[in-house]
Motif scaffolding. Sequence first.
Motif, PDB file in Angstrom:
ATOM      1  N   LYS A   2       0.836  -1.186   0.000  1.00 14.69           N
ATOM      2  CA  LYS A   2       0.000   0.000   0.000  1.00 14.69           C
ATOM      3  C   LYS A   2       0.882   1.250   0.000  1.00 14.69           C
ATOM      4  O   LYS A   2       1.895   1.295   0.697  1.00 14.69           O
ATOM      5  CB  LYS A   2      -0.882  -0.014   1.248  1.00 14.69           C
ATOM      6  N   TYR A   3       0.473   2.258  -0.780  1.00 10.14           N
ATOM      7  CA  TYR A   3       1.225   3.506  -0.895  1.00 10.14           C
ATOM      8  C   TYR A   3       0.294   4.691  -0.686  1.00 10.14           C
ATOM      9  O   TYR A   3      -0.896   4.617  -1.003  1.00 10.14           O
ATOM     10  CB  TYR A   3       1.861   3.630  -2.283  1.00 10.14           C
ATOM     11  N   ILE A   5       0.222   8.566  -1.963  1.00  4.64           N
ATOM     12  CA  ILE A   5       0.786   9.608  -2.825  1.00  4.64           C
ATOM     13  C   ILE A   5      -0.003  10.883  -2.563  1.00  4.64           C
ATOM     14  O   ILE A   5      -1.219  10.916  -2.761  1.00  4.64           O
ATOM     15  CB  ILE A   5       0.725   9.220  -4.315  1.00  4.64           C
ATOM     16  N   LYS A  50      -5.212   1.255  -8.374  1.00  4.77           N
ATOM     17  CA  LYS A  50      -4.338   0.081  -8.320  1.00  4.77           C
ATOM     18  C   LYS A  50      -3.366   0.171  -9.483  1.00  4.77           C
ATOM     19  O   LYS A  50      -3.737   0.602 -10.582  1.00  4.77           O
ATOM     20  CB  LYS A  50      -5.141  -1.201  -8.413  1.00  4.77           C
ATOM     21  N   HIS A  51      -2.125  -0.235  -9.220  1.00  6.49           N
ATOM     22  CA  HIS A  51      -1.097  -0.230 -10.263  1.00  6.49           C
ATOM     23  C   HIS A  51      -0.124  -1.357  -9.973  1.00  6.49           C
ATOM     24  O   HIS A  51       0.488  -1.403  -8.909  1.00  6.49           O
ATOM     25  CB  HIS A  51      -0.365   1.118 -10.285  1.00  6.49           C
ATOM     26  N   ARG A  54      -0.330  -3.011  -6.682  1.00  4.54           N
ATOM     27  CA  ARG A  54      -0.208  -2.151  -5.512  1.00  4.54           C
ATOM     28  C   ARG A  54      -1.460  -1.303  -5.345  1.00  4.54           C
ATOM     29  O   ARG A  54      -2.013  -0.802  -6.312  1.00  4.54           O
ATOM     30  CB  ARG A  54       0.992  -1.216  -5.639  1.00  4.54           C
ATOM     31  N   ILE A  56      -2.843   2.149  -4.193  1.00  9.19           N
ATOM     32  CA  ILE A  56      -2.308   3.501  -4.057  1.00  9.19           C
ATOM     33  C   ILE A  56      -3.439   4.430  -3.642  1.00  9.19           C
ATOM     34  O   ILE A  56      -4.455   4.548  -4.330  1.00  9.19           O
ATOM     35  CB  ILE A  56      -1.686   3.994  -5.379  1.00  9.19           C
ATOM     36  N   ILE A  81       0.403   2.856   6.677  1.00  6.28           N
ATOM     37  CA  ILE A  81       1.384   2.926   5.596  1.00  6.28           C
ATOM     38  C   ILE A  81       2.700   3.437   6.175  1.00  6.28           C
ATOM     39  O   ILE A  81       2.721   4.415   6.921  1.00  6.28           O
ATOM     40  CB  ILE A  81       0.881   3.853   4.462  1.00  6.28           C
ATOM     41  N   ASN A  85       6.740   4.182   2.030  1.00  5.75           N
ATOM     42  CA  ASN A  85       5.746   4.055   0.961  1.00  5.75           C
ATOM     43  C   ASN A  85       4.941   5.339   0.780  1.00  5.75           C
ATOM     44  O   ASN A  85       3.836   5.321   0.260  1.00  5.75           O
ATOM     45  CB  ASN A  85       4.803   2.888   1.237  1.00  5.75           C
ATOM     46  N   LEU A 170       4.043   6.668 -10.325  1.00  3.68           N
ATOM     47  CA  LEU A 170       3.697   5.247 -10.469  1.00  3.68           C
ATOM     48  C   LEU A 170       4.949   4.377 -10.485  1.00  3.68           C
ATOM     49  O   LEU A 170       4.956   3.277  -9.920  1.00  3.68           O
ATOM     50  CB  LEU A 170       2.884   5.021 -11.744  1.00  3.68           C
ATOM     51  N   THR A 173       6.109   3.473  -7.059  1.00  3.24           N
ATOM     52  CA  THR A 173       5.382   2.377  -6.418  1.00  3.24           C
ATOM     53  C   THR A 173       5.730   1.024  -7.031  1.00  3.24           C
ATOM     54  O   THR A 173       5.675   0.005  -6.357  1.00  3.24           O
ATOM     55  CB  THR A 173       3.850   2.584  -6.495  1.00  3.24           C
ATOM     56  N   THR A 180      13.635   4.621 -10.076  1.00  2.00           N
ATOM     57  CA  THR A 180      12.847   5.760 -10.548  1.00  2.00           C
ATOM     58  C   THR A 180      13.720   6.998 -10.682  1.00  2.00           C
ATOM     59  O   THR A 180      13.603   7.754 -11.654  1.00  2.00           O
ATOM     60  CB  THR A 180      11.642   6.021  -9.622  1.00  2.00           C
TER      61      THR A 180
END
Length: 185
Positions: A2-3, A5, A50-51, A54, A56, A81, A85, A170, A173, A180
């Motif tokens: 779980k993230y 943002i 969701k991505h 994950r 988000i 969280i 994350n 994204l 995550t 990244t």
Amino acid sequence: MKYLIVGLGNMGADYEGTRHNVGFNVVEHLAKEHNAEWKDMMLGDLAEIKHKGRKIILLKPSTYMNRSGKAVNYWLQKEKIKNSNLLIILDDLNLPFGRIKIKPKGKNGGHNGLKDIDQMLGGNLYARLRVGIGSDFHKGQQVNYVLGQWTDEERNDLDKIIERAAAAALSFTAIGIHFTMNEYN
């Protein structure tokens, strides 16, 4: 996994389309891209996407920029969280317009939203994605510049910049901060 943002900005019509709200613009783009609906929740508007397996949670704090830490801390605790994350997306005067930079931690750089988040979380050990808004203002005009509307010339490039920042978020995550950074910095 779980993230959280968080796009930093200020709620209300007076702040729409301002440089200071570019964080809101990025998370709004992510929500729209994933057909997620915003819900008015405690201390902010939330959307869930969701991505790559994950979950988000996207957050636009309603606490105003200078009190962003209250909303960030609340949702980290509520959703259980970890700070590792968490990704904060914000405007940055110290970066040229259009440049983005993602880092695993760092100083607040004079940004009041980050100052408050640092204070509420007890440190700066969380990722941040800075979106350059440039510094094309005269001495003493920083506040007017940051809270000012994008110029027509800037608006021409803004969608691409927001898309790139959203892709970097994204990526954070999916493949982590270091890969990244190599891809987007």
